[in-house]
Design a protein around this motif. Structure first.
Motif, PDB file in Angstrom:
ATOM      1  N   UNK A 116      -7.650  20.190  18.660  1.00 21.66           N
ATOM      2  CA  UNK A 116      -7.111  21.233  19.619  1.00 21.66           C
ATOM      3  C   UNK A 116      -5.950  21.421  20.734  1.00 21.66           C
ATOM      4  N   UNK A 117      -5.711  22.345  21.126  1.00 25.97           N
ATOM      5  CA  UNK A 117      -4.618  22.625  22.258  1.00 25.97           C
ATOM      6  C   UNK A 117      -4.503  23.767  22.823  1.00 25.97           C
ATOM      7  N   UNK A 118      -3.503  23.957  23.789  1.00 27.17           N
ATOM      8  CA  UNK A 118      -2.811  25.032  23.639  1.00 27.17           C
ATOM      9  C   UNK A 118      -1.356  25.167  23.196  1.00 27.17           C
ATOM     10  N   UNK A 119      -0.842  26.087  22.581  1.00 17.10           N
ATOM     11  CA  UNK A 119       0.756  26.214  22.427  1.00 17.10           C
ATOM     12  C   UNK A 119       1.813  27.116  22.063  1.00 17.10           C
ATOM     13  N   UNK A 120       3.028  26.690  22.688  1.00 17.82           N
ATOM     14  CA  UNK A 120       3.876  27.795  23.138  1.00 17.82           C
ATOM     15  C   UNK A 120       5.010  28.336  21.920  1.00 17.82           C
ATOM     16  N   UNK A 121       3.755  30.029  21.730  1.00 15.46           N
ATOM     17  CA  UNK A 121       4.518  30.375  20.546  1.00 15.46           C
ATOM     18  C   UNK A 121       6.119  30.625  20.422  1.00 15.46           C
ATOM     19  N   UNK A 122       6.749  30.701  19.784  1.00 19.19           N
ATOM     20  CA  UNK A 122       8.254  31.549  19.601  1.00 19.19           C
ATOM     21  C   UNK A 122       8.713  31.941  20.813  1.00 19.19           C
ATOM     22  N   UNK A 123       7.812  33.106  20.322  1.00 20.26           N
ATOM     23  CA  UNK A 123       8.373  33.945  21.311  1.00 20.26           C
ATOM     24  C   UNK A 123       8.230  33.835  23.365  1.00 20.26           C
ATOM     25  N   UNK A 124       7.109  33.120  23.475  1.00 23.05           N
ATOM     26  CA  UNK A 124       7.032  32.605  25.122  1.00 23.05           C
ATOM     27  C   UNK A 124       5.560  32.719  25.239  1.00 23.05           C
ATOM     28  N   UNK A 125       4.744  32.871  24.644  1.00 26.19           N
ATOM     29  CA  UNK A 125       3.354  33.086  24.743  1.00 26.19           C
ATOM     30  C   UNK A 125       2.278  32.354  23.526  1.00 26.19           C
ATOM     31  N   UNK A 126       1.012  31.534  24.740  1.00 22.47           N
ATOM     32  CA  UNK A 126       0.313  30.878  24.262  1.00 22.47           C
ATOM     33  C   UNK A 126      -0.490  31.069  23.132  1.00 22.47           C
ATOM     34  N   UNK A 127      -0.999  30.540  22.616  1.00 26.73           N
ATOM     35  CA  UNK A 127      -2.158  30.281  21.510  1.00 26.73           C
ATOM     36  C   UNK A 127      -2.857  29.192  21.664  1.00 26.73           C
ATOM     37  N   UNK A 128      -4.266  29.074  21.541  1.00 25.74           N
ATOM     38  CA  UNK A 128      -5.027  27.727  20.955  1.00 25.74           C
ATOM     39  C   UNK A 128      -4.834  27.397  19.899  1.00 25.74           C
ATOM     40  N   UNK A 129      -4.573  26.212  19.655  1.00 29.86           N
ATOM     41  CA  UNK A 129      -3.828  26.278  17.982  1.00 29.86           C
ATOM     42  C   UNK A 129      -5.292  25.035  18.248  1.00 29.86           C
ATOM     43  N   UNK A 130      -5.480  25.531  16.483  1.00 31.09           N
ATOM     44  CA  UNK A 130      -6.437  24.429  16.292  1.00 31.09           C
ATOM     45  C   UNK A 130      -6.277  23.757  14.559  1.00 31.09           C
ATOM     46  N   UNK A 131      -6.559  22.827  14.123  1.00 24.77           N
ATOM     47  CA  UNK A 131      -6.436  22.686  12.599  1.00 24.77           C
ATOM     48  C   UNK A 131      -7.725  21.961  11.935  1.00 24.77           C
ATOM     49  N   UNK A 132      -8.103  21.516  11.454  1.00 20.98           N
ATOM     50  CA  UNK A 132      -8.860  20.334  10.442  1.00 20.98           C
ATOM     51  C   UNK A 132      -8.055  19.706   9.904  1.00 20.98           C
ATOM     52  N   UNK A 133      -8.332  17.788  10.009  1.00 16.88           N
ATOM     53  CA  UNK A 133      -8.004  17.207   9.451  1.00 16.88           C
ATOM     54  C   UNK A 133      -9.079  16.208   8.575  1.00 16.88           C
ATOM     55  N   UNK A 134      -8.443  15.309   7.239  1.00 16.34           N
ATOM     56  CA  UNK A 134      -9.115  14.307   6.795  1.00 16.34           C
ATOM     57  C   UNK A 134      -8.069  13.197   6.742  1.00 16.34           C
ATOM     58  N   UNK A 135      -8.295  12.106   7.538  1.00 16.06           N
ATOM     59  CA  UNK A 135      -7.824  10.769   7.069  1.00 16.06           C
ATOM     60  C   UNK A 135      -8.148  10.037   6.268  1.00 16.06           C
ATOM     61  N   UNK A 136      -7.876   9.060   5.921  1.00 19.62           N
ATOM     62  CA  UNK A 136      -7.777   8.053   4.933  1.00 19.62           C
ATOM     63  C   UNK A 136      -7.679   6.408   5.676  1.00 19.62           C
ATOM     64  N   UNK A 137      -8.160   5.327   5.844  1.00 13.47           N
ATOM     65  CA  UNK A 137      -7.680   4.227   6.650  1.00 13.47           C
ATOM     66  C   UNK A 137      -8.223   3.066   5.414  1.00 13.47           C
ATOM     67  N   UNK A 138      -7.523   2.267   5.152  1.00 17.49           N
ATOM     68  CA  UNK A 138      -8.167   0.804   4.811  1.00 17.49           C
ATOM     69  C   UNK A 138      -7.962  -0.727   5.425  1.00 17.49           C
ATOM     70  N   UNK A 139      -9.102  -1.141   5.518  1.00 20.25           N
ATOM     71  CA  UNK A 139      -8.973  -1.919   6.308  1.00 20.25           C
ATOM     72  C   UNK A 139      -7.978  -3.245   5.979  1.00 20.25           C
ATOM     73  N   UNK A 140      -6.863  -3.695   6.174  1.00 14.33           N
ATOM     74  CA  UNK A 140      -5.644  -5.088   6.282  1.00 14.33           C
ATOM     75  C   UNK A 140      -6.513  -6.043   6.965  1.00 14.33           C
ATOM     76  N   UNK A 141      -6.262  -6.943   6.901  1.00  9.59           N
ATOM     77  CA  UNK A 141      -6.661  -8.890   7.089  1.00  9.59           C
ATOM     78  C   UNK A 141      -7.236  -8.215   8.442  1.00  9.59           C
ATOM     79  N   UNK A 142      -6.167  -7.370   9.382  1.00 12.59           N
ATOM     80  CA  UNK A 142      -6.303  -7.240  11.329  1.00 12.59           C
ATOM     81  C   UNK A 142      -7.060  -6.429  12.045  1.00 12.59           C
TER      82      UNK A 142
END
Length: 157
Positions: A116-142
């Motif tokens: 979530x964050x506040x973003x500035x749009x191309x026309x100069x107005x602001x909006x509340x930006x949000x997204x959902x994500x999934x992130x896959x991680x792998x355990x390496x040695x370190x």
């Protein structure tokens, strides 16, 4: 105790998890969750905020990909090249919240949540930006290393 169970116990074919082993596994899982949250919420954010190409290169797995909401795929090499030529200005109020972590195997994890964050749009107005994500991680040695990220439901209202 049955004869079969006694024989299996003597032969070492059956093992029991005692309370100490269960606590060790729980502690290990909590330590992994803490490391994954640190990597997703703080490390990844700092690398993008600072446009740290070398740091991001070391952090991401070599086979890392981002899968966009529309199905496009961007490789690690493409992400690093873009960061070099077009640095991103992170909104000051950007916050990623981890909703959950799933461990499909002891050396893999799926971290999911929302940004979530506040973003500035191309026309100069602001909006509340949000997204959902999934992130896959792998355990390496370190360390836990990101293998993929999928972003969906991005909106700016």
């Amino acid at each position: 105790m049955t004869r079969l169970l006694a024989t299996l116990l003597i032969m070492g074919s059956v093992g029991f998890v005692g309370p100490a082993q269960a606590v060790d596994h729980q502690t290990e899982t909590e330590a992994n969750k803490a490391a994954l949250k640190q990597a997703k919420v703080h490390t990844w954010r700092r690398l993008y905020r600072d446009n740290d190409v070398r740091g991001l290169d070391a952090f991401l797995s070599d086979d890392f990909v981002i899968i966009g909401a529309n199905g496009t795929i961007q490789t690690k090499a493409q992400i690093l090249a873009e960061m070099k030529t077009d640095p991103w200005t992170m909104p000051d109020d950007f916050l990623y919240t981890v909703t959950g972590i799933v461990f499909p195997t002891p050396s893999s994890a799926i971290v999911y949540g929302h940004g979530d964050s506040t973003r500035q749009q191309a026309d100069g107005s602001t909006c509340q930006h949000n997204y959902t994500s999934s992130n896959v991680f792998r355990l390496d040695t370190d360390a836990w290393r990101p293998v993929s990220s999928h972003v969906s439901d991005a909106s700016c209202e």
